[in-house]
Scaffold this motif. Sequence first.
Motif, short mmCIF file in Angstrom:
data_model
loop_
_atom_site.label_atom_id
_atom_site.label_comp_id
_atom_site.label_asym_id
_atom_site.label_seq_id
_atom_site.Cartn_x
_atom_site.Cartn_y
_atom_site.Cartn_z
N ASP A 1 0.78 -1.29 -0.18
CA ASP A 1 -0.16 0.22 -0.01
C ASP A 1 0.69 1.30 -0.16
O ASP A 1 2.27 1.22 0.30
CB ASP A 1 -0.93 0.22 1.29
N ALA A 2 0.12 2.30 -0.30
CA ALA A 2 0.98 3.48 -0.54
C ALA A 2 1.59 4.14 0.89
O ALA A 2 2.55 4.78 0.87
CB ALA A 2 0.04 4.61 -1.06
N VAL A 3 0.89 3.79 1.97
CA VAL A 3 1.29 4.46 3.29
C VAL A 3 2.69 3.65 3.45
O VAL A 3 3.60 4.31 3.90
CB VAL A 3 0.42 4.08 4.42
N THR A 4 2.64 2.37 3.22
CA THR A 4 4.11 1.41 3.68
C THR A 4 5.07 1.94 2.50
O THR A 4 6.25 1.81 2.98
CB THR A 4 3.50 -0.05 3.66
N PHE A 5 4.73 2.06 1.41
CA PHE A 5 5.77 2.35 0.48
C PHE A 5 6.26 3.90 0.88
O PHE A 5 7.70 4.00 0.89
CB PHE A 5 5.22 2.67 -1.04
N ASP B 1 10.64 7.31 2.96
CA ASP B 1 11.27 8.09 4.33
C ASP B 1 12.45 7.31 4.93
O ASP B 1 13.43 8.00 5.12
CB ASP B 1 10.20 8.40 5.44
N GLU B 2 12.32 6.25 5.27
CA GLU B 2 13.38 5.44 6.04
C GLU B 2 14.56 5.00 5.34
O GLU B 2 15.65 5.18 5.89
CB GLU B 2 12.60 4.16 6.83
N PHE B 3 14.26 4.74 3.99
CA PHE B 3 15.58 4.03 3.37
C PHE B 3 15.79 4.45 2.10
O PHE B 3 16.69 4.03 1.38
CB PHE B 3 15.09 2.51 3.38
N GLY B 4 14.91 5.41 1.37
CA GLY B 4 15.43 6.16 0.20
C GLY B 4 14.45 5.26 -0.89
O GLY B 4 14.13 4.29 -0.70
N GLU B 5 14.28 5.90 -2.03
CA GLU B 5 13.46 5.50 -3.19
C GLU B 5 13.97 4.24 -3.80
O GLU B 5 13.15 3.52 -4.03
CB GLU B 5 13.89 6.64 -4.43
N GLU B 6 15.44 3.93 -3.90
CA GLU B 6 15.85 2.70 -4.59
C GLU B 6 15.41 1.64 -3.67
O GLU B 6 14.90 0.71 -4.06
CB GLU B 6 17.46 2.97 -4.55
N ALA C 1 13.10 1.48 -1.35
CA ALA C 1 11.52 1.32 -1.50
C ALA C 1 11.06 0.54 -2.91
O ALA C 1 10.08 -0.30 -2.77
CB ALA C 1 10.86 2.56 -1.48
N ALA C 2 11.61 0.79 -4.01
CA ALA C 2 11.53 0.37 -5.37
C ALA C 2 11.75 -1.03 -5.29
O ALA C 2 10.95 -2.08 -5.83
CB ALA C 2 11.98 1.08 -6.37
N GLU C 3 12.66 -1.51 -4.59
CA GLU C 3 13.11 -2.87 -4.75
C GLU C 3 12.47 -3.67 -3.73
O GLU C 3 11.92 -4.77 -4.07
CB GLU C 3 14.59 -2.92 -4.11
N THR C 4 12.05 -3.03 -2.51
CA THR C 4 11.13 -3.89 -1.66
C THR C 4 9.72 -3.98 -2.39
O THR C 4 9.19 -5.28 -2.12
CB THR C 4 11.15 -3.17 -0.22
N LEU C 5 9.26 -3.02 -3.14
CA LEU C 5 8.11 -3.01 -3.77
C LEU C 5 8.23 -4.40 -4.82
O LEU C 5 7.04 -5.11 -4.85
CB LEU C 5 7.74 -1.84 -4.32
N LYS C 6 9.02 -4.44 -5.42
CA LYS C 6 9.29 -5.44 -6.63
C LYS C 6 9.43 -6.88 -6.02
O LYS C 6 8.77 -7.77 -6.37
CB LYS C 6 10.82 -5.13 -7.37
#
Length: 60
Positions: A7-11, A16-21, A23-28
């Motif tokens: 979800d958007a909140v978790t993303f 916020d915590e770890f940066g865009e890269e 977050a994107a890797e975790t989403l994938k």
Amino acid sequence: MTKNKLDAVTFSKLMDEFGEEAAAETLKDVNDGRIRAETVEKYLYTNETKEDYAERLRNE
């Protein structure tokens, strides 16, 4: 088109915590089934609840 399983909140919290890269890797990883969204949330929301974080975002 694949539906995001995070979800958007978790993303946002991941960004916020770890940066865009990260977050994107975790989403994938979540979308590919390597980790469950519930597991990410379990370890991500240790200092404040997901609801508290969402409220803080709305107020910023």
